[in-house]
Write a protein that holds these residues in place. Structure first.
Motif, PDB file in Angstrom:
ATOM      1  N   ALA A 115       0.834  -1.211   0.000  1.00 30.86           N
ATOM      2  CA  ALA A 115       0.000   0.000   0.000  1.00 30.86           C
ATOM      3  C   ALA A 115       0.865   1.256   0.000  1.00 30.86           C
ATOM      4  CB  ALA A 115      -0.941   0.000   1.205  1.00 30.86           C
ATOM      5  N   CYS A 116       1.891   1.277   0.832  1.00 30.94           N
ATOM      6  CA  CYS A 116       2.751   2.467   0.913  1.00 30.94           C
ATOM      7  C   CYS A 116       3.595   2.651  -0.342  1.00 30.94           C
ATOM      8  CB  CYS A 116       3.635   2.394   2.153  1.00 30.94           C
ATOM      9  SG  CYS A 116       2.716   2.573   3.693  1.00 30.94           S
ATOM     10  N   ILE A 117       4.077   1.565  -0.907  1.00 31.59           N
ATOM     11  CA  ILE A 117       4.877   1.662  -2.130  1.00 31.59           C
ATOM     12  C   ILE A 117       4.008   2.115  -3.294  1.00 31.59           C
ATOM     13  CG2 ILE A 117       6.153   0.295  -3.835  1.00 31.59           C
ATOM     14  CD1 ILE A 117       7.305  -1.279  -1.368  1.00 31.59           C
ATOM     15  N   ILE A 118       2.796   1.560  -3.405  1.00 28.86           N
ATOM     16  CA  ILE A 118       1.882   2.014  -4.460  1.00 28.86           C
ATOM     17  C   ILE A 118       1.563   3.500  -4.273  1.00 28.86           C
ATOM     18  CG2 ILE A 118      -0.475   1.839  -5.358  1.00 28.86           C
ATOM     19  CD1 ILE A 118      -0.273  -1.209  -4.906  1.00 28.86           C
ATOM     20  N   GLY A 119       1.319   3.914  -3.028  1.00 29.17           N
ATOM     21  CA  GLY A 119       1.078   5.330  -2.767  1.00 29.17           C
ATOM     22  C   GLY A 119       2.238   6.190  -3.230  1.00 29.17           C
ATOM     23  N   SER A 120       3.460   5.744  -2.977  1.00 26.46           N
ATOM     24  CA  SER A 120       4.651   6.491  -3.407  1.00 26.46           C
ATOM     25  C   SER A 120       4.761   6.537  -4.924  1.00 26.46           C
ATOM     26  CB  SER A 120       5.915   5.841  -2.832  1.00 26.46           C
ATOM     27  OG  SER A 120       5.898   5.888  -1.433  1.00 26.46           O
ATOM     28  N   ILE A 121       4.494   5.410  -5.567  1.00 30.49           N
ATOM     29  CA  ILE A 121       4.573   5.355  -7.031  1.00 30.49           C
ATOM     30  C   ILE A 121       3.530   6.278  -7.663  1.00 30.49           C
ATOM     31  CG2 ILE A 121       4.188   3.861  -9.038  1.00 30.49           C
ATOM     32  CD1 ILE A 121       5.508   1.591  -7.350  1.00 30.49           C
ATOM     33  N   SER A 139      -9.573   0.500  -5.693  1.00 31.29           N
ATOM     34  CA  SER A 139     -10.126  -0.504  -4.777  1.00 31.29           C
ATOM     35  C   SER A 139      -9.040  -1.457  -4.290  1.00 31.29           C
ATOM     36  CB  SER A 139     -11.254  -1.296  -5.448  1.00 31.29           C
ATOM     37  OG  SER A 139     -12.327  -0.446  -5.771  1.00 31.29           O
ATOM     38  N   MET A 140      -8.157  -1.864  -5.184  1.00 28.02           N
ATOM     39  CA  MET A 140      -7.054  -2.750  -4.779  1.00 28.02           C
ATOM     40  C   MET A 140      -6.134  -2.024  -3.796  1.00 28.02           C
ATOM     41  SD  MET A 140      -7.589  -5.661  -6.073  1.00 28.02           S
ATOM     42  CE  MET A 140      -6.059  -6.368  -5.541  1.00 28.02           C
ATOM     43  N   GLU A 141      -5.814  -0.780  -4.078  1.00 20.90           N
ATOM     44  CA  GLU A 141      -4.960  -0.013  -3.155  1.00 20.90           C
ATOM     45  C   GLU A 141      -5.649   0.122  -1.796  1.00 20.90           C
ATOM     46  OE1 GLU A 141      -1.984   2.645  -1.531  1.00 20.90           O
ATOM     47  OE2 GLU A 141      -2.055   0.843  -2.745  1.00 20.90           O
ATOM     48  N   PHE A 142      -6.946   0.380  -1.806  1.00 24.40           N
ATOM     49  CA  PHE A 142      -7.685   0.488  -0.545  1.00 24.40           C
ATOM     50  C   PHE A 142      -7.644  -0.828   0.222  1.00 24.40           C
ATOM     51  CE2 PHE A 142     -11.794  -0.093   1.679  1.00 24.40           C
ATOM     52  CZ  PHE A 142     -11.571   0.805   2.713  1.00 24.40           C
ATOM     53  N   ILE A 143      -7.809  -1.943  -0.453  1.00 24.49           N
ATOM     54  CA  ILE A 143      -7.767  -3.252   0.220  1.00 24.49           C
ATOM     55  C   ILE A 143      -6.390  -3.494   0.827  1.00 24.49           C
ATOM     56  CG2 ILE A 143      -7.834  -5.756  -0.185  1.00 24.49           C
ATOM     57  CD1 ILE A 143     -10.131  -5.115  -2.230  1.00 24.49           C
ATOM     58  N   PHE A 144      -5.328  -3.170   0.059  1.00 26.83           N
ATOM     59  CA  PHE A 144      -3.975  -3.321   0.616  1.00 26.83           C
ATOM     60  C   PHE A 144      -3.789  -2.456   1.861  1.00 26.83           C
ATOM     61  CE2 PHE A 144      -2.548  -4.740  -3.743  1.00 26.83           C
ATOM     62  CZ  PHE A 144      -2.220  -6.029  -3.347  1.00 26.83           C
ATOM     63  N   ALA A 145      -4.370  -1.273   1.877  1.00 26.23           N
ATOM     64  CA  ALA A 145      -4.268  -0.384   3.042  1.00 26.23           C
ATOM     65  C   ALA A 145      -5.192  -0.838   4.171  1.00 26.23           C
ATOM     66  CB  ALA A 145      -4.592   1.054   2.643  1.00 26.23           C
ATOM     67  N   LEU A 146      -6.335  -1.402   3.822  1.00 26.75           N
ATOM     68  CA  LEU A 146      -7.324  -1.799   4.825  1.00 26.75           C
ATOM     69  C   LEU A 146      -6.888  -3.009   5.653  1.00 26.75           C
ATOM     70  CD1 LEU A 146     -10.143  -1.226   5.978  1.00 26.75           C
ATOM     71  CD2 LEU A 146     -11.062  -2.789   4.234  1.00 26.75           C
ATOM     72  N   ILE A 147      -6.205  -3.958   5.038  1.00 31.39           N
ATOM     73  CA  ILE A 147      -5.779  -5.170   5.768  1.00 31.39           C
ATOM     74  C   ILE A 147      -4.954  -4.806   7.005  1.00 31.39           C
ATOM     75  CG2 ILE A 147      -4.337  -7.255   5.617  1.00 31.39           C
ATOM     76  CD1 ILE A 147      -5.400  -7.502   2.678  1.00 31.39           C
ATOM     77  N   PRO A 148      -3.913  -3.973   6.887  1.00 30.21           N
ATOM     78  CA  PRO A 148      -3.187  -3.574   8.096  1.00 30.21           C
ATOM     79  C   PRO A 148      -4.052  -2.773   9.076  1.00 30.21           C
ATOM     80  CG  PRO A 148      -1.882  -3.120   6.158  1.00 30.21           C
ATOM     81  CD  PRO A 148      -3.243  -3.497   5.688  1.00 30.21           C
ATOM     82  N   MET A 149      -4.970  -1.952   8.543  1.00 27.86           N
ATOM     83  CA  MET A 149      -5.832  -1.153   9.423  1.00 27.86           C
ATOM     84  C   MET A 149      -6.691  -2.072  10.290  1.00 27.86           C
ATOM     85  SD  MET A 149      -6.332   2.082  10.057  1.00 27.86           S
ATOM     86  CE  MET A 149      -6.443   1.725  11.782  1.00 27.86           C
ATOM     87  N   ILE A 150      -7.261  -3.107   9.692  1.00 31.59           N
ATOM     88  CA  ILE A 150      -8.067  -4.071  10.457  1.00 31.59           C
ATOM     89  C   ILE A 150      -7.200  -4.749  11.513  1.00 31.59           C
ATOM     90  CG2 ILE A 150      -9.320  -6.266  10.304  1.00 31.59           C
ATOM     91  CD1 ILE A 150     -10.293  -5.278   7.510  1.00 31.59           C
ATOM     92  N   TYR A 151      -6.002  -5.163  11.130  1.00 28.70           N
ATOM     93  CA  TYR A 151      -5.081  -5.794  12.078  1.00 28.70           C
ATOM     94  C   TYR A 151      -4.772  -4.843  13.234  1.00 28.70           C
ATOM     95  CZ  TYR A 151      -0.763  -7.589  14.057  1.00 28.70           C
ATOM     96  OH  TYR A 151       0.196  -8.035  14.938  1.00 28.70           O
ATOM     97  N   LEU A 152      -4.481  -3.588  12.910  1.00 31.44           N
ATOM     98  CA  LEU A 152      -4.143  -2.615  13.946  1.00 31.44           C
ATOM     99  C   LEU A 152      -5.324  -2.353  14.880  1.00 31.44           C
ATOM    100  CD1 LEU A 152      -2.081  -0.172  11.738  1.00 31.44           C
ATOM    101  CD2 LEU A 152      -1.182  -1.603  13.591  1.00 31.44           C
ATOM    102  N   LEU A 153      -6.538  -2.312  14.337  1.00 31.79           N
ATOM    103  CA  LEU A 153      -7.728  -2.119  15.172  1.00 31.79           C
ATOM    104  C   LEU A 153      -7.989  -3.325  16.076  1.00 31.79           C
ATOM    105  CD1 LEU A 153     -10.146  -0.419  12.623  1.00 31.79           C
ATOM    106  CD2 LEU A 153      -9.027   0.650  14.592  1.00 31.79           C
ATOM    107  N   LYS A 154      -7.807  -4.515  15.545  1.00 31.69           N
ATOM    108  CA  LYS A 154      -8.032  -5.728  16.335  1.00 31.69           C
ATOM    109  C   LYS A 154      -7.001  -5.881  17.442  1.00 31.69           C
ATOM    110  CE  LYS A 154     -10.382  -8.788  13.126  1.00 31.69           C
ATOM    111  NZ  LYS A 154     -10.309 -10.072  12.409  1.00 31.69           N
TER     112      LYS A 154
END
Length: 135
Positions: A12-18, A115-130
């Motif tokens: 997610a972060c690398i795609i954001g940078s690109i 949507s793919m970028e959001f999913i890549f970002a969302l997976i860590p967010m869910i982990y961090l919330l849990k």
């Protein structure tokens, strides 16, 4: 799960940078201003300024998140909030894309890509919330 989460985070972060670096050049490579040849200089400069600020901020946020990822995954509340904002930015991009569709054949590609970028970002967010408070 931690491994998948961190891989997703880096993607997610690398795609954001690109995307950010690419956006520094896209107005010229796509000849944005040819679509508005009679636009006043103020309009052209406004587009340049907005695009530059967007690119600079997205690059900075993406790179800063990579730099602070250890503290983020160690449980820093402030960094979780910062990462939640990064995730929200990508969600808002999908929403905008659906409300104001791109007027070309790129629409489907853009919705899928964001949507793919959001999913890549969302997976860590869910982990961090849990895992809030478990450290």
């Amino acid at each position: 799960m931690v491994r998948i989460t961190k891989i997703s985070f880096y993607i997610a972060c690398i795609i954001g940078s690109i995307v950010a670096v690419w956006h520094f050049f896209v107005p010229y490579s796509s000849e944005w201003f040819s679509y508005i040849p009679d636009a006043p200089t103020e309009i052209i400069q406004s587009i340049n300024y907005i695009n530059f600020c967007f690119s600079f901020l997205l690059a900075g946020i993406s790179l800063l998140l990579i730099i602070v990822q250890k503290k983020l995954f160690d449980g820093s509340k402030e960094l979780r909030i910062f990462y939640a904002f990064f995730t929200l930015v990508w969600l808002s991009r999908i929403i905008i894309q659906l409300i104001w569709p791109w007027p070309s054949s790129l629409q489907l590609w853009l919705v899928v890509a964001f949507s793919m970028e959001f999913i890549f970002a969302l997976i860590p967010m869910i982990y961090l919330l849990k895992n809030t408070g478990k450290q």
